[in-house]
Design a protein around this motif. Sequence first.
Motif, PDB file in Angstrom:
ATOM      1  N   MET A 209      22.129  40.927  73.539  1.00 14.25           N
ATOM      2  CA  MET A 209      22.996  41.955  74.107  1.00 14.25           C
ATOM      3  C   MET A 209      22.877  43.267  73.349  1.00 14.25           C
ATOM      4  SD  MET A 209      24.163  40.508  76.774  1.00 14.25           S
ATOM      5  CE  MET A 209      22.630  39.536  76.796  1.00 14.25           C
ATOM      6  N   LEU A 210      22.699  43.206  72.033  1.00 11.53           N
ATOM      7  CA  LEU A 210      22.444  44.432  71.284  1.00 11.53           C
ATOM      8  C   LEU A 210      21.106  45.026  71.714  1.00 11.53           C
ATOM      9  CD1 LEU A 210      23.085  46.503  69.134  1.00 11.53           C
ATOM     10  CD2 LEU A 210      22.250  44.898  67.389  1.00 11.53           C
ATOM     11  N   GLY A 211      20.119  44.166  71.941  1.00 17.76           N
ATOM     12  CA  GLY A 211      18.837  44.648  72.431  1.00 17.76           C
ATOM     13  C   GLY A 211      18.951  45.329  73.790  1.00 17.76           C
ATOM     14  N   LEU A 212      19.771  44.776  74.671  1.00 13.47           N
ATOM     15  CA  LEU A 212      19.937  45.361  76.002  1.00 13.47           C
ATOM     16  C   LEU A 212      20.551  46.758  75.941  1.00 13.47           C
ATOM     17  CD1 LEU A 212      21.131  42.328  78.159  1.00 13.47           C
ATOM     18  CD2 LEU A 212      18.982  43.574  78.363  1.00 13.47           C
ATOM     19  N   THR A 213      21.419  46.995  74.962  1.00 12.40           N
ATOM     20  CA  THR A 213      22.021  48.334  74.852  1.00 12.40           C
ATOM     21  C   THR A 213      20.989  49.387  74.479  1.00 12.40           C
ATOM     22  OG1 THR A 213      22.598  48.211  72.473  1.00 12.40           O
ATOM     23  CG2 THR A 213      24.175  47.273  74.047  1.00 12.40           C
ATOM     24  N   LYS A 214      19.838  48.950  74.000  1.00 15.53           N
ATOM     25  CA  LYS A 214      18.808  49.883  73.534  1.00 15.53           C
ATOM     26  C   LYS A 214      17.686  50.080  74.543  1.00 15.53           C
ATOM     27  CE  LYS A 214      19.746  48.794  68.723  1.00 15.53           C
ATOM     28  NZ  LYS A 214      20.277  50.162  68.486  1.00 15.53           N
ATOM     29  N   VAL A 215      17.743  49.384  75.659  1.00 12.60           N
ATOM     30  CA  VAL A 215      16.707  49.532  76.681  1.00 12.60           C
ATOM     31  C   VAL A 215      16.861  50.880  77.382  1.00 12.60           C
ATOM     32  CG1 VAL A 215      15.845  48.644  78.870  1.00 12.60           C
ATOM     33  CG2 VAL A 215      16.463  47.059  77.046  1.00 12.60           C
ATOM     34  N   ASP A 216      15.801  51.620  77.452  1.00  8.64           N
ATOM     35  CA  ASP A 216      15.784  52.892  78.170  1.00  8.64           C
ATOM     36  C   ASP A 216      15.599  52.585  79.654  1.00  8.64           C
ATOM     37  OD1 ASP A 216      15.371  55.364  79.277  1.00  8.64           O
ATOM     38  OD2 ASP A 216      13.664  55.907  78.013  1.00  8.64           O
ATOM     39  N   SER A 217      16.658  52.797  80.432  1.00  8.15           N
ATOM     40  CA  SER A 217      16.631  52.414  81.849  1.00  8.15           C
ATOM     41  C   SER A 217      15.623  53.211  82.660  1.00  8.15           C
ATOM     42  CB  SER A 217      18.024  52.567  82.464  1.00  8.15           C
ATOM     43  OG  SER A 217      18.465  53.916  82.372  1.00  8.15           O
TER      44      SER A 217
END
Length: 290
Positions: free
Chosen positions: A31-39
Amino acid sequence: MKQPDKNIVKVANELIRAVQRLSLNEKRLLMLGLTKVDSSGSINQLVIIKADEFASIYGISRKTAYETIKATKERLWEREALIEDAGIRWVITYKTPQDVGYIGLRFHPDLSDYILDLKGHFTQYLLSKAADFKHLYSWRLFELLMQFRTTGLLKMPVDDFKRIMEVPEAYERDFGLIRSKVINLALAEIKDKAGLPVKFAVEKEGRKVVLLKFTFSTEQQERLPLVTKTASSAPESVASQNIDTYHGLSRKEVLSRYTGALSLAKLSNQAIDALVSTNEFEAFKHYGLI
């Protein structure tokens, strides 16, 4: 001091309702990784997760954080989400440079539709609201609730709930165990850690529990600092544009609320007007959605 409020988890509803097959530490890392994904970028992007940030968000020491993410990333290699009967691995790459306080992850390409370019059917919440959870059940139920933050009502068949929450087979024949060891435990932590009191009820067919009902105050839930956009907080170039609104709601916001209400109506077998406010229902009609 924790400073996680900039970290927003945003994923498709299908992924929220998937069987995720994760431990608590794996959930924390992903979930921390998902917050860093550039959409706006490619699913092939390498996501960097620093031990310092992991420690700050989850309230642990830097040493523990780095040891945790190093151990967790190896188990993640074998983890997969079950989405509509398809098993999809979470990651395809992990990198852990020696003696450097970070790791790198790449999410699996098959997850692209569930974490990039999301249109209407998605759930979002601040990672800080789930960061203090000590039980995975709490996190998973919180995510399910966040799908219906505008209506304050989640109704779910008990069989779907057991599947999504990955309830142990040992609890299958005793709903009292599910209530005490899964539901009550999760609701207590959601109230204590996320500040969201939730009422719980069941519907039965004879003596068998068939439907679970969770209700919470939308007014109180709105105080959870989730992402909101207003004309006053937008850049001047955007705020000055002629944005089509009705009852203070933009067309985009109305569409998002309508899709959520439509899903809930189908799930609970109720009419949409019984699940939303008068203003929301009028906005649905104004924009020709009903």
